[in-house]
Design an enzyme around this catalytic site. Structure first.
Site, PDB file in Angstrom:
ATOM      1  N   GLY A  39       6.775   9.471  14.992  1.00 36.88           N
ATOM      2  CA  GLY A  39       6.213  10.766  14.650  1.00 36.88           C
ATOM      3  C   GLY A  39       4.717  10.736  14.451  1.00 36.88           C
ATOM      4  O   GLY A  39       3.985  11.620  14.922  1.00 36.88           O
ATOM      5  N   LEU A 108       4.630  -6.961  18.549  1.00 35.34           N
ATOM      6  CA  LEU A 108       3.570  -7.959  18.679  1.00 35.34           C
ATOM      7  C   LEU A 108       3.702  -9.070  17.647  1.00 35.34           C
ATOM      8  O   LEU A 108       3.823  -8.806  16.452  1.00 35.34           O
ATOM      9  CB  LEU A 108       2.195  -7.300  18.532  1.00 35.34           C
ATOM     10  CG  LEU A 108       1.791  -6.279  19.589  1.00 35.34           C
ATOM     11  CD1 LEU A 108       0.399  -5.746  19.290  1.00 35.34           C
ATOM     12  CD2 LEU A 108       1.846  -6.869  20.983  1.00 35.34           C
ATOM     13  N   MET A 130       7.009  -2.358   6.247  1.00 35.31           N
ATOM     14  CA  MET A 130       5.973  -3.016   5.471  1.00 35.31           C
ATOM     15  C   MET A 130       5.465  -4.332   6.076  1.00 35.31           C
ATOM     16  O   MET A 130       4.253  -4.584   6.077  1.00 35.31           O
ATOM     17  CB  MET A 130       6.460  -3.243   4.037  1.00 35.31           C
ATOM     18  CG  MET A 130       5.406  -3.815   3.100  1.00 35.31           C
ATOM     19  SD  MET A 130       3.943  -2.747   2.944  1.00 35.31           S
ATOM     20  CE  MET A 130       4.625  -1.382   1.991  1.00 35.31           C
ATOM     21  N   THR A 132       5.073  -5.217   9.157  1.00 32.77           N
ATOM     22  CA  THR A 132       4.137  -4.899  10.237  1.00 32.77           C
ATOM     23  C   THR A 132       2.830  -4.349   9.681  1.00 32.77           C
ATOM     24  O   THR A 132       1.741  -4.734  10.121  1.00 32.77           O
ATOM     25  CB  THR A 132       4.770  -3.893  11.212  1.00 32.77           C
ATOM     26  OG1 THR A 132       5.940  -4.475  11.795  1.00 32.77           O
ATOM     27  CG2 THR A 132       3.796  -3.518  12.320  1.00 32.77           C
ATOM     28  N   CYS A 176      -4.130  -4.875  -1.264  1.00 37.46           N
ATOM     29  CA  CYS A 176      -4.470  -4.581  -2.658  1.00 37.46           C
ATOM     30  C   CYS A 176      -3.633  -3.408  -3.164  1.00 37.46           C
ATOM     31  O   CYS A 176      -3.237  -3.367  -4.335  1.00 37.46           O
ATOM     32  CB  CYS A 176      -5.948  -4.229  -2.795  1.00 37.46           C
ATOM     33  SG  CYS A 176      -7.106  -5.563  -2.421  1.00 37.46           S
ATOM     34  N   CYS A 189      12.643   7.119   7.164  1.00 32.07           N
ATOM     35  CA  CYS A 189      13.128   8.406   7.661  1.00 32.07           C
ATOM     36  C   CYS A 189      14.638   8.408   7.854  1.00 32.07           C
ATOM     37  O   CYS A 189      15.300   9.428   7.679  1.00 32.07           O
ATOM     38  CB  CYS A 189      12.440   8.743   8.986  1.00 32.07           C
ATOM     39  SG  CYS A 189      10.649   8.977   8.844  1.00 32.07           S
TER      40      CYS A 189
END
Length: 262
Positions: A39, A108, A130, A132, A176, A189
């Site tokens: 999206g 990747l 998270m 990625t 951070c 989603c």
């Protein structure tokens, strides 16, 4: 400078004093890496292609599903079960044949991500997990490449820009803000639902950040800030991101670097 057909096509942008012909030419020479063709990527890629960004590299290993279509507006019903990157590339080129689109239909690994980030001038994180996001942040920071990150679920969205190209050592990074690799409770989603226009708003913010940086020469928003969107209240809030002096990615006191493997 730009050619005649570019002037005709982009004249409404060129008319803006902050952009002009010089800014439009900068967009035409721009190389954007966009990771994630859901999206967020749907909205961002459409507006970047429409704006005349010269080169878009789009990355995703997924296929179009019928359940995607309410929010991933770059796709059509006939694209269901097709590779997202190929379906997206087809739509972007139909919108603007002057844009060069390269597709990467795989997730990747770090070495390839490092190469793609090195080639790009700015990275859009439109991913949905998270690990990625953390890897993208680490590589962008190491290579001093600007990062525009966003996410959305339910009625909520968030957006932040990290100016790693010209940032200082005191600037916070994405790690951070979220100092962990995995979320203890996965919220996405699929599990929580999402309102389509919320995702579109966040993706459009990502595209707008890219356009303002390269068409006008700078970000006009304060970077390393967390922008929170509430779709129910139609409200934005902005929060500062405090640099973690023990951050494993950006601090001089950093320890073990982030990795996708535990």
């Amino acid at each position: 400078m730009i050619i005649d057909r570019e002037f005709i096509r982009y004249q409404r942008q060129i008319a803006l004093s902050e952009i002009g012909e010089a800014g439009q030419a900068q967009l035409a020479n721009l190389h954007v890496l966009m990771i994630g063709c859901g999206g967020l990527g749907s909205a961002a890629s459409l507006y970047l292609a429409a704006a005349g960004v010269g080169r878009l590299v789009i990355v995703d290993d997924d296929e179009v599903d019928m359940s995607n279509l309410h929010r991933q507006v770059v796709y059509r019903e006939q694209n269901v079960k097709s590779n997202k990157v190929e379906a997206m590339a087809s739509q972007l080129l139909a919108l603007n044949s002057m844009v060069k689109v390269r597709t990467i239909n795989t997730r990747l690994e770090k070495a390839q991500l490092e190469l793609e980030v090195m080639l790009a001038e700015i990275v859009l994180d439109c991913s949905d997990n998270m690990p990625t996001r953390q890897l993208i942040n680490q590589v962008c920071l190491e290579q001093k490449t600007d990062l525009v990150s966003a996410s959305a679920t339910g009625w909520q969205g968030q957006f932040c820009v990290f100016d790693y190209q010209s940032g200082t050592e005191e600037q916070a990074c994405y790690h951070c803000l979220y100092p962990f690799i995995e979320l203890q409770q996965t919220r996405n989603c699929t599990t929580s639902g999402v309102v389509g226009p919320v995702v579109g708003i966040l993706g459009n913010y990502q595209a707008l950040a890219v356009i303002q940086k390269f068409a006008t020469g700078k970000f006009h928003l304060e970077t390393s800030k967390l922008h929170l969107f509430d779709g129910l209240k139609m409200d934005w809030k902005v929060m500062g991101i405090i640099k973690d002096q023990q951050c494993s990615v950006c601090s001089r006191n950093k320890g073990v670097p982030v990795s996708l493997t535990e």
